[in-house]
Design a protein around this motif. Sequence first.
Motif, short mmCIF file in Angstrom:
data_model
loop_
_atom_site.label_atom_id
_atom_site.label_comp_id
_atom_site.label_asym_id
_atom_site.label_seq_id
_atom_site.Cartn_x
_atom_site.Cartn_y
_atom_site.Cartn_z
N GLN A 196 125.58 72.62 -18.87
CA GLN A 196 124.52 71.63 -19.11
C GLN A 196 123.79 71.97 -20.41
OE1 GLN A 196 121.92 71.42 -15.60
NE2 GLN A 196 123.62 72.43 -14.57
N GLY A 197 123.75 70.98 -21.32
CA GLY A 197 123.10 71.20 -22.61
C GLY A 197 124.11 71.06 -23.72
N CYS A 248 122.84 77.05 -37.02
CA CYS A 248 122.79 76.52 -38.40
C CYS A 248 123.92 76.98 -39.32
CB CYS A 248 121.48 76.92 -39.04
SG CYS A 248 120.09 76.02 -38.38
N CYS A 249 124.34 78.21 -39.22
CA CYS A 249 125.46 78.72 -40.02
C CYS A 249 126.44 79.27 -39.00
CB CYS A 249 124.98 79.79 -40.98
SG CYS A 249 124.02 79.14 -42.35
N ALA A 250 127.21 78.40 -38.40
CA ALA A 250 127.84 78.71 -37.12
C ALA A 250 129.21 79.37 -37.20
CB ALA A 250 127.96 77.42 -36.31
N ALA A 251 129.97 79.04 -38.23
CA ALA A 251 131.38 79.45 -38.24
C ALA A 251 131.55 80.93 -38.61
CB ALA A 251 132.13 78.57 -39.25
N PRO A 252 132.54 81.61 -38.06
CA PRO A 252 133.61 81.08 -37.20
C PRO A 252 133.24 80.92 -35.72
CG PRO A 252 134.00 83.40 -37.65
CD PRO A 252 132.77 83.03 -38.42
N GLY A 253 132.00 81.22 -35.35
CA GLY A 253 131.56 80.72 -34.05
C GLY A 253 131.37 81.72 -32.92
N GLY A 254 131.38 83.01 -33.22
CA GLY A 254 131.20 83.99 -32.14
C GLY A 254 129.93 83.73 -31.34
N LYS A 255 128.84 83.49 -32.06
CA LYS A 255 127.55 83.29 -31.37
C LYS A 255 127.49 81.89 -30.75
CE LYS A 255 125.46 86.53 -34.52
NZ LYS A 255 126.51 86.53 -35.57
N THR A 256 128.09 80.91 -31.41
CA THR A 256 128.12 79.55 -30.84
C THR A 256 128.77 79.57 -29.46
OG1 THR A 256 128.62 78.78 -33.08
CG2 THR A 256 128.77 77.15 -31.33
N LEU A 257 129.94 80.21 -29.39
CA LEU A 257 130.69 80.23 -28.12
C LEU A 257 129.90 80.95 -27.03
CD1 LEU A 257 134.32 81.04 -29.29
CD2 LEU A 257 133.39 78.83 -28.67
N PHE A 258 129.29 82.05 -27.41
CA PHE A 258 128.53 82.83 -26.42
C PHE A 258 127.34 82.01 -25.92
CE2 PHE A 258 126.37 87.24 -25.70
CZ PHE A 258 126.53 87.08 -24.33
N MET A 259 126.64 81.33 -26.86
CA MET A 259 125.48 80.52 -26.45
C MET A 259 125.93 79.38 -25.55
SD MET A 259 122.85 80.37 -29.66
CE MET A 259 123.92 79.57 -30.83
N ASN A 273 137.35 76.11 -23.23
CA ASN A 273 136.86 74.95 -22.48
C ASN A 273 135.38 74.67 -22.71
OD1 ASN A 273 139.06 73.86 -21.14
ND2 ASN A 273 139.03 75.56 -19.65
N LEU A 274 134.95 74.86 -23.96
CA LEU A 274 133.54 74.63 -24.28
C LEU A 274 133.39 73.48 -25.29
CD1 LEU A 274 132.41 78.37 -24.62
CD2 LEU A 274 131.66 76.76 -22.86
N ASP A 275 134.49 72.75 -25.53
CA ASP A 275 134.44 71.72 -26.58
C ASP A 275 133.61 70.50 -26.18
OD1 ASP A 275 136.65 71.61 -24.85
OD2 ASP A 275 137.65 70.14 -26.11
N ASP A 276 133.30 70.35 -24.88
CA ASP A 276 132.41 69.23 -24.51
C ASP A 276 130.94 69.64 -24.66
OD1 ASP A 276 132.84 71.03 -22.51
OD2 ASP A 276 132.62 69.59 -20.88
N ILE A 277 130.69 70.91 -24.83
CA ILE A 277 129.30 71.40 -24.99
C ILE A 277 128.97 71.55 -26.49
CG2 ILE A 277 127.80 73.44 -24.59
CD1 ILE A 277 128.33 72.30 -21.99
N ILE A 278 130.01 71.85 -27.28
CA ILE A 278 129.79 72.14 -28.70
C ILE A 278 130.17 70.93 -29.57
CG2 ILE A 278 130.48 73.63 -30.64
CD1 ILE A 278 131.14 75.80 -28.53
N THR A 279 129.26 70.55 -30.48
CA THR A 279 129.55 69.50 -31.45
C THR A 279 129.55 70.13 -32.84
OG1 THR A 279 128.31 67.95 -30.09
CG2 THR A 279 128.77 67.26 -32.34
N ASP A 280 130.60 69.91 -33.59
CA ASP A 280 130.63 70.48 -34.94
C ASP A 280 130.04 69.51 -35.96
OD1 ASP A 280 132.89 68.89 -34.44
OD2 ASP A 280 133.98 69.75 -36.12
N ILE A 281 129.29 70.07 -36.89
CA ILE A 281 128.71 69.28 -37.98
C ILE A 281 129.08 69.97 -39.29
CG2 ILE A 281 126.58 68.35 -39.00
CD1 ILE A 281 125.23 68.72 -36.25
N HIS A 282 129.86 69.26 -40.09
CA HIS A 282 130.26 69.84 -41.37
C HIS A 282 129.26 69.43 -42.45
CE1 HIS A 282 132.79 69.70 -45.18
NE2 HIS A 282 132.48 70.96 -44.95
N GLY A 283 128.62 70.41 -43.10
CA GLY A 283 127.69 70.05 -44.16
C GLY A 283 126.87 71.23 -44.63
#
Length: 151
Positions: free
Chosen positions: A56-57, A38-49, A80-90
């Motif tokens: 897959q996912g 939900c509050c992802a940037a700059p993304g340390g946890k996003t990348l790890f997840m 190389n995780l950009d196909d798994i991660i979708t960014d939503i600005h808002g």
Amino acid sequence: AVLQAGLLKEGMCAVQDESAGFVVSVVDPQPGETIMDCCAAPGGKTLFMASRLAGQGKVSALDINKGRLRILMEAAKCHNLDDIITDIHGDLRLYAKESTVKYDKVLLDAPCSGLGVLSKRADLRWNRQFEDLEELVCLQDELLDSASLCW
Ligand SMILES: C[S@@+](CC[C@H](N)C(=O)[O-])C[C@H]1O[C@@H](n2cnc3c(N)ncnc32)[C@H](O)[C@@H]1O
């Protein structure tokens, strides 16, 4: 040696605080799951997840700050995780009201006072006012309510 070998630049590894990484162990991402950060940037946890999904996912990375979100997606590409991660600005509060999408798991890493890391951010001793904290608690409360709607 890690820096000299260019491993960070090439996205072969990343540096993270143990406490930040521990949060991801609690979320425990499993292949095939959809996760909202939900509050992802700059993304340390996003990348790890995302790396824990083994290809897959999906992880949706939402943040109100466009610049920080851009840094997140650059790092995602590098790892190389950009196909798994979708960014939503808002703003999460608006997104949660308007979106009907539900996720298997939701992580909220809300903005904090930083008072837990005074050893690294000594300046906060002088830069934080009581009113700031009251405002922050109110924002955290609203974000928590909004995050609960994503699940
Ligand atoms: C503690 S930081 C997140 C750190 C991130 N989870 C990580 O591991 O790299 C908090 C984030 O919340 C974002 N933020 C603040 N208010 C927001 C809102 N209303 N909606 C969405 N994001 C918000 C800030 O832009 C900031 O990037």
